[in-house]
Structures are given as structure tokens and as C-alpha cells.
Design a protein around this motif. Structure first.
Motif, mmCIF file in Angstrom:
data_model
loop_
_atom_site.group_PDB
_atom_site.id
_atom_site.type_symbol
_atom_site.label_atom_id
_atom_site.label_comp_id
_atom_site.label_asym_id
_atom_site.label_seq_id
_atom_site.Cartn_x
_atom_site.Cartn_y
_atom_site.Cartn_z
ATOM 1 N N ALA A 246 0.820 -1.307 -0.143
ATOM 2 C CA ALA A 246 -0.234 -0.067 0.082
ATOM 3 C C ALA A 246 0.798 1.265 -0.149
ATOM 4 O O ALA A 246 0.645 2.207 -0.853
ATOM 5 N N GLU A 247 1.994 1.315 0.670
ATOM 6 C CA GLU A 247 2.836 2.392 0.785
ATOM 7 C C GLU A 247 3.319 2.618 -0.481
ATOM 8 O O GLU A 247 3.768 3.603 -0.725
ATOM 9 N N ASN A 248 3.947 1.504 -1.179
ATOM 10 C CA ASN A 248 4.445 1.682 -2.468
ATOM 11 C C ASN A 248 3.652 2.407 -3.679
ATOM 12 O O ASN A 248 4.189 3.032 -4.216
ATOM 13 N N ILE A 249 2.301 1.838 -3.448
ATOM 14 C CA ILE A 249 1.288 2.458 -4.257
ATOM 15 C C ILE A 249 1.272 3.861 -4.128
ATOM 16 O O ILE A 249 1.112 4.462 -5.017
ATOM 17 N N ALA A 250 1.040 4.157 -3.031
ATOM 18 C CA ALA A 250 0.643 5.813 -2.434
ATOM 19 C C ALA A 250 1.898 6.399 -2.870
ATOM 20 O O ALA A 250 1.894 7.523 -3.491
ATOM 21 N N THR A 251 3.059 6.098 -2.688
ATOM 22 C CA THR A 251 4.292 6.970 -2.674
ATOM 23 C C THR A 251 4.338 7.046 -4.460
ATOM 24 O O THR A 251 4.873 7.957 -4.980
ATOM 25 N N ASP A 252 4.400 6.034 -5.247
ATOM 26 C CA ASP A 252 4.449 6.025 -6.602
ATOM 27 C C ASP A 252 3.235 6.893 -7.333
ATOM 28 O O ASP A 252 3.731 7.524 -8.319
ATOM 29 N N ILE A 253 2.154 6.739 -6.788
ATOM 30 C CA ILE A 253 1.215 7.918 -7.378
ATOM 31 C C ILE A 253 1.464 9.235 -6.952
ATOM 32 O O ILE A 253 1.476 10.022 -7.862
ATOM 33 N N LEU A 254 1.897 9.493 -5.800
ATOM 34 C CA LEU A 254 2.318 10.999 -5.496
ATOM 35 C C LEU A 254 3.489 11.322 -6.169
ATOM 36 O O LEU A 254 3.577 12.460 -6.575
ATOM 37 N N ARG A 255 4.407 10.686 -6.547
ATOM 38 C CA ARG A 255 5.631 10.699 -7.350
ATOM 39 C C ARG A 255 5.285 11.006 -8.851
ATOM 40 O O ARG A 255 5.834 11.711 -9.456
ATOM 41 N N ILE B 242 -4.374 3.275 3.989
ATOM 42 C CA ILE B 242 -3.366 4.208 4.309
ATOM 43 C C ILE B 242 -3.839 5.867 3.500
ATOM 44 O O ILE B 242 -4.338 5.506 2.642
ATOM 45 N N THR B 243 -3.585 6.763 4.069
ATOM 46 C CA THR B 243 -3.720 7.996 3.462
ATOM 47 C C THR B 243 -2.470 8.742 3.448
ATOM 48 O O THR B 243 -1.676 8.815 4.454
ATOM 49 N N ARG B 244 -2.199 9.251 2.312
ATOM 50 C CA ARG B 244 -0.763 10.208 2.126
ATOM 51 C C ARG B 244 -1.019 11.247 1.227
ATOM 52 O O ARG B 244 -2.013 11.288 0.519
ATOM 53 N N GLY B 245 -0.296 12.249 1.475
ATOM 54 C CA GLY B 245 -0.553 13.427 0.510
ATOM 55 C C GLY B 245 0.308 14.548 0.798
ATOM 56 O O GLY B 245 1.135 14.555 1.841
ATOM 57 N N ARG B 246 -0.087 15.762 0.184
ATOM 58 C CA ARG B 246 0.722 16.931 0.175
ATOM 59 C C ARG B 246 -0.475 18.037 0.658
ATOM 60 O O ARG B 246 -0.751 19.009 0.277
ATOM 61 N N PHE B 247 -1.212 17.736 1.847
ATOM 62 C CA PHE B 247 -2.015 18.538 2.269
ATOM 63 C C PHE B 247 -1.427 19.741 3.096
ATOM 64 O O PHE B 247 -0.367 19.734 3.535
ATOM 65 N N ALA B 248 -2.212 20.960 2.602
ATOM 66 C CA ALA B 248 -1.673 22.026 3.247
ATOM 67 C C ALA B 248 -1.825 22.196 4.913
ATOM 68 O O ALA B 248 -2.740 21.453 5.508
ATOM 69 N N ARG C 275 -5.515 7.701 -1.187
ATOM 70 C CA ARG C 275 -6.087 6.830 -0.183
ATOM 71 C C ARG C 275 -5.654 5.673 -0.682
ATOM 72 O O ARG C 275 -6.572 5.310 -1.704
ATOM 73 N N VAL C 276 -5.175 4.468 -0.163
ATOM 74 C CA VAL C 276 -5.008 3.209 -0.836
ATOM 75 C C VAL C 276 -5.675 2.097 0.377
ATOM 76 O O VAL C 276 -5.408 2.160 1.530
ATOM 77 N N VAL C 277 -6.642 1.279 -0.147
ATOM 78 C CA VAL C 277 -7.049 0.236 0.615
ATOM 79 C C VAL C 277 -6.437 -0.826 -0.245
ATOM 80 O O VAL C 277 -6.926 -1.350 -1.465
ATOM 81 N N LEU C 278 -5.864 -1.947 0.678
ATOM 82 C CA LEU C 278 -5.242 -3.241 0.106
ATOM 83 C C LEU C 278 -5.891 -4.110 0.845
ATOM 84 O O LEU C 278 -5.936 -4.151 1.983
ATOM 85 N N ILE C 279 -6.447 -5.048 0.012
ATOM 86 C CA ILE C 279 -7.296 -6.315 0.815
ATOM 87 C C ILE C 279 -6.745 -7.571 0.219
ATOM 88 O O ILE C 279 -6.359 -7.643 -0.971
ATOM 89 N N LYS C 280 -6.461 -8.178 1.188
ATOM 90 C CA LYS C 280 -6.106 -9.636 0.949
ATOM 91 C C LYS C 280 -7.257 -10.758 1.233
ATOM 92 O O LYS C 280 -7.676 -10.822 2.495
ATOM 93 N N PRO C 281 -7.805 -11.185 0.197
ATOM 94 C CA PRO C 281 -9.217 -11.892 0.336
ATOM 95 C C PRO C 281 -8.806 -13.128 0.912
ATOM 96 O O PRO C 281 -9.964 -13.653 1.882
ATOM 97 N N ASP C 282 -7.826 -13.695 0.792
ATOM 98 C CA ASP C 282 -7.664 -15.239 1.299
ATOM 99 C C ASP C 282 -6.052 -15.364 2.050
ATOM 100 O O ASP C 282 -5.498 -16.011 1.599
ATOM 101 N N PRO C 283 -6.088 -14.598 3.043
ATOM 102 C CA PRO C 283 -4.867 -14.983 3.862
ATOM 103 C C PRO C 283 -4.842 -16.356 4.485
ATOM 104 O O PRO C 283 -5.946 -16.734 4.878
ATOM 105 N N PRO C 284 -3.850 -16.831 4.779
ATOM 106 C CA PRO C 284 -3.675 -18.195 5.137
ATOM 107 C C PRO C 284 -3.873 -18.324 6.774
ATOM 108 O O PRO C 284 -2.773 -18.615 7.538
#
Length: 122
Positions: free
Chosen positions: A76-85, A116-122, A95-104
Motif C-alpha cells: 500500500a505504501e509503495n502504491i501511494a508513494t508512486d502515485i504521488l511521485r 493508508i492516506t498520504r498526501g501533500r495537504f496544506a 487513499r489506498v485500501v489493500l485487501i487480502k481476500p484469502d490470507p492463510p
């Protein structure tokens, strides 16, 4: 603030702390919300004035289907970082929601997820 939502993108990846997860892989679902200003895009009908969600989809796919990591928090962090970059002038927050539907793990549940929520908020 306006938002673009990409809902429940589904990919197959090899992330997880357990050896079986990195060997067998599993499904992951991603929902991404982009905080942006859509007024110019809406009034001009110009793709260059908005965020191309096909590019966001491809970015998410490359990360989820890419190099395995142990934690879905990292994915999730990698997705947010790459989008902002990738979209520094257009995306103010993500905002990224990462779902693991079938964890063991044993038990009855719909899924596990992180948000997670990341950004350039004032």
C-alpha cells in the motif's frame, strides 16, 4: 476537493510473511482514491487536465504483480508513494485500501485489509 476512485482492482501477487504465500501467490484487491481538482477537466473535456486512471491502474498492477514484500502495508505504501511521485502537479492526496481476500489464517472472515492516506495537504 474532488476525487477519482479506482475500485477493487484485482491482481495476483506473491506478497506475504509465510513461505507458502511467496511460493503460491494469492489475489489482492486494491481501491485507490485520488484527491485532485477536476473542475478544469470537467469544464474543458480535456484528458490532460485530469489524472489518467489507466496510468494509475498500470502503476498499481506493476507494484502488486511485481517484487514480493512481506507486508501488505508495504504494498500500500509503495502504491501511494508512486502515485504521488508520478502525478506531483495533479494528485494532492491518495487513499489506498489493500485487501487480502484469502490470507492463510484459520477462521471465518471476508478478508483482511489495510488503509493508508498520504498526501501533500496544506
Amino acid at each position: 476537493m474532488d476525487y477519482i476512485h479506482l475500485n477493487e482492482l484485482e491482481f495476483y501477487g506473491y506478497h506475504g510473511a509465510l513461505q507458502e504465500e511467496t511460493k503460491l501467490g494469492q489475489r489482492f484487491r486494491v481501491t485507490v482514491s485520488l484527491a485532485t481538482d477536476l473542475q478544469d477537466a470537467g469544464s474543458t473535456d480535456d484528458l490532460d487536465k485530469t489524472v489518467n486512471y489507466a496510468e494509475v491502474y498500470n502503476l498499481c498492477r506493476a507494484i502488486v504483480e511485481g517484487e514480493p514484500v512481506k507486508l501488505i502495508e508495504t504494498v500500500a505504501e509503495n502504491i501511494a508513494t508512486d502515485i504521488l511521485r508520478t502525478f506531483p502537479e495533479k494528485v494532492l492526496g491518495v487513499r489506498v485500501v489493500l485487501i487480502k481476500p484469502d490470507p492463510p489464517i484459520a477462521g471465518h472472515y471476508a478478508s483482511v485489509s489495510v488503509e493508508i492516506t498520504r498526501g501533500r495537504f496544506a
